[in-house]
Each structure stands twice: as C-alpha cells, then as structure tokens.
Write an enzyme that holds these catalytic residues in place. Structure first.
Site, mmCIF file in Angstrom:
data_model
loop_
_atom_site.group_PDB
_atom_site.id
_atom_site.type_symbol
_atom_site.label_atom_id
_atom_site.label_comp_id
_atom_site.label_asym_id
_atom_site.label_seq_id
_atom_site.Cartn_x
_atom_site.Cartn_y
_atom_site.Cartn_z
ATOM 1 N N TYR A 48 -0.381 -1.149 -13.404
ATOM 2 C CA TYR A 48 -0.144 0.299 -13.345
ATOM 3 C C TYR A 48 -1.328 1.099 -13.880
ATOM 4 O O TYR A 48 -1.150 2.225 -14.321
ATOM 5 C CB TYR A 48 1.132 0.641 -14.117
ATOM 6 C CG TYR A 48 2.413 0.348 -13.349
ATOM 7 C CD1 TYR A 48 2.667 0.952 -12.113
ATOM 8 C CD2 TYR A 48 3.373 -0.519 -13.852
ATOM 9 C CE1 TYR A 48 3.829 0.693 -11.411
ATOM 10 C CE2 TYR A 48 4.549 -0.781 -13.149
ATOM 11 C CZ TYR A 48 4.769 -0.166 -11.927
ATOM 12 O OH TYR A 48 5.928 -0.415 -11.226
ATOM 13 N N HIS A 65 9.432 -2.442 -7.054
ATOM 14 C CA HIS A 65 8.082 -1.941 -6.780
ATOM 15 C C HIS A 65 7.601 -2.501 -5.443
ATOM 16 O O HIS A 65 7.887 -3.642 -5.104
ATOM 17 C CB HIS A 65 7.105 -2.415 -7.870
ATOM 18 C CG HIS A 65 5.668 -2.279 -7.440
ATOM 19 N ND1 HIS A 65 4.969 -1.102 -7.577
ATOM 20 C CD2 HIS A 65 4.821 -3.157 -6.824
ATOM 21 C CE1 HIS A 65 3.742 -1.272 -7.068
ATOM 22 N NE2 HIS A 65 3.636 -2.507 -6.606
ATOM 23 N N GLU A 110 -2.947 -6.064 -6.209
ATOM 24 C CA GLU A 110 -1.739 -6.546 -6.874
ATOM 25 C C GLU A 110 -1.479 -8.034 -6.581
ATOM 26 O O GLU A 110 -1.088 -8.781 -7.471
ATOM 27 C CB GLU A 110 -0.545 -5.676 -6.448
ATOM 28 C CG GLU A 110 -0.670 -4.263 -7.011
ATOM 29 C CD GLU A 110 0.278 -3.244 -6.392
ATOM 30 O OE1 GLU A 110 1.149 -3.626 -5.581
ATOM 31 O OE2 GLU A 110 0.148 -2.048 -6.724
ATOM 32 N N LYS A 134 12.037 -5.350 -10.464
ATOM 33 C CA LYS A 134 11.762 -5.017 -11.858
ATOM 34 C C LYS A 134 12.867 -5.559 -12.776
ATOM 35 O O LYS A 134 13.949 -5.927 -12.293
ATOM 36 C CB LYS A 134 11.637 -3.493 -11.992
ATOM 37 C CG LYS A 134 10.468 -2.888 -11.207
ATOM 38 C CD LYS A 134 10.438 -1.380 -11.419
ATOM 39 C CE LYS A 134 9.296 -0.726 -10.665
ATOM 40 N NZ LYS A 134 9.254 0.736 -10.912
ATOM 41 N N ASN A 149 14.340 2.186 -11.296
ATOM 42 C CA ASN A 149 14.424 2.202 -9.826
ATOM 43 C C ASN A 149 14.301 0.820 -9.198
ATOM 44 O O ASN A 149 14.033 0.693 -8.019
ATOM 45 C CB ASN A 149 13.420 3.198 -9.242
ATOM 46 C CG ASN A 149 11.983 2.853 -9.581
ATOM 47 O OD1 ASN A 149 11.701 1.758 -10.064
ATOM 48 N ND2 ASN A 149 11.078 3.765 -9.329
HETATM 49 O O1 CDP Z 1 7.109 2.965 -7.616
HETATM 50 P P1 CDP Z 1 6.476 4.015 -6.762
HETATM 51 O O2 CDP Z 1 5.209 3.553 -6.089
HETATM 52 O O3 CDP Z 1 7.462 4.596 -5.793
HETATM 53 O O4 CDP Z 1 6.099 5.244 -7.707
HETATM 54 P P2 CDP Z 1 4.754 5.533 -8.554
HETATM 55 O O5 CDP Z 1 4.494 6.981 -8.434
HETATM 56 O O6 CDP Z 1 3.668 4.579 -8.184
HETATM 57 O O7 CDP Z 1 5.206 5.253 -10.044
HETATM 58 C C1 CDP Z 1 5.303 3.951 -10.514
HETATM 59 C C2 CDP Z 1 6.546 3.832 -11.363
HETATM 60 O O8 CDP Z 1 6.426 4.668 -12.495
HETATM 61 C C3 CDP Z 1 7.838 4.289 -10.689
HETATM 62 O O9 CDP Z 1 8.396 3.323 -9.837
HETATM 63 C C4 CDP Z 1 8.711 4.547 -11.912
HETATM 64 O O10 CDP Z 1 9.208 3.311 -12.413
HETATM 65 C C5 CDP Z 1 7.709 5.092 -12.920
HETATM 66 N N1 CDP Z 1 7.724 6.556 -13.000
HETATM 67 C C6 CDP Z 1 8.442 7.164 -14.022
HETATM 68 O O11 CDP Z 1 9.060 6.479 -14.834
HETATM 69 N N2 CDP Z 1 8.458 8.540 -14.127
HETATM 70 C C7 CDP Z 1 7.798 9.304 -13.241
HETATM 71 N N3 CDP Z 1 7.833 10.634 -13.358
HETATM 72 C C8 CDP Z 1 7.065 8.691 -12.199
HETATM 73 C C9 CDP Z 1 7.050 7.312 -12.096
HETATM 74 MG MG MG Z 2 3.347 3.056 -6.835
#
Ligand code: CDP
Ligand code: MG
Length: 143
Positions: A49, A115, A126, A9, A112
C-alpha cells in the site's frame, strides 16, 4: 495473458468468506495461477500500500492487513484486471453495485473484505511482492 493479484483480506477470512469469494472468480474463464494463505509481515503490507502512505487511513489499513491471515491469489485471463475490479465492486461504499463482492459482504470502506490490482503496473508489482518465488500454477497446460 494478463494476470491480476487478488487478496481476501483478514476480515473476509475471519468471516468465513474464502470459498464464497473464490467462487466468484471461478466462473469467468479465469485461471488460478497462484494461491497462498499467510499472515503477512508489516513490511510487505506497507510496500503493498505504499502509494497510500501519508493518507490518514494508512496506519489503520496496514494494521488491518497484518491483523490476521489473508488469502493471496493470482488470476489470469483476458482483461482480468478490469473484470476482477468489476466483480469486486467500487472502492467507495456509496457506489457499491448490487451483485459485487463488496455490495454483498463489505461493511464499510475499511472493512471491504477484498483487494484487487487496479492496473497492469500494480498487478506486476503486487504479484512480484506477494509471490517472489514465482507461480507454481504456471506449468499447467491443461487448457
Ligand atoms: O481497495 P481499492 O483499490 O478499491 O481502494 P484504494 O483506494 O486503493 O484503497 C485501498 C484500501 O484502503 C481500501 O480497500 C480500504 O481498505 C482502505 N481505505 C480506507 O480504509 N479508507 C479510505 N478512505 C480509503 C481506503
Ligand atoms: Mg487499490
């Protein structure tokens, strides 16, 4: 063989973590099948997303992903989706396991650095979204 979509990212790119992160995937019998450095359009970020549209963090998330260049990659290997998610680390910062990319480099849930696809279906979606032209690494038969 299974393929997954991995993206460094903008925060990871900005913090010069590209080589460090790519190195984490190179020692596990995974094969790099596609890689590009690009600043993504809003429509792609929103599509990527789309399952999270409606969450309170969706606008900030799309804003972050479009804020600067990303490194988009496709990695291939046995069980590569689950294995990459392990290398990446948990979504929830309270569950970041030592030695994962997120434990080592992420700052908070919205910063974080990386992805990774979470299922075969999302990986397919994707890869098609980010590499509509196909994968130039696919012709290699060196291994
Ligand atoms: O990236 P990952 O698949 O681990 O998590 P996700 O649940 O698919 O969420 C996608 C992205 O949304 C995360 O990597 C974070 O960058 C963001 N996110 C956030 O900013 N705040 C949250 N409470 C949950 C997700
Ligand atoms: Mg995810």
């Amino acid at each position: 063989m299974e393929q997954t979509f991995i993206m460094i990212k903008p925060d990871g790119v900005h913090r010069n973590l590209i080589t460090e992160i790519i190195g984490r995937f190179q020692c596990n019998g995974f094969y790099l099948k596609g890689l590009k450095f690009l600043k993504v359009e809003r429509s792609i970020a929103e599509k990527h997303y789309e399952d999270l549209a409606g969450t309170h963090y969706f606008p900030a998330l799309v804003g972050d992903i479009t804020s600067g260049p990303v490194v988009a990659m496709v990695w291939e290997g046995n069980n590569v989706i689950v294995k990459c998610r392990k290398i990446i680390g948990a979504s929830d910062p309270t569950k970041w396991e030592p030695g994962t990319i997120r434990a080592d480099y992420a700052i908070e849930i919205g910063r974080n650095v990386i992805h990774g696809s979470d299922s075969i279906e999302s990986a397919r979606k994707e890869i098609a979204l980010w590499f509509p032209e196909g994968l130039s690494g696919s012709e290699s038969n060196l291994y």
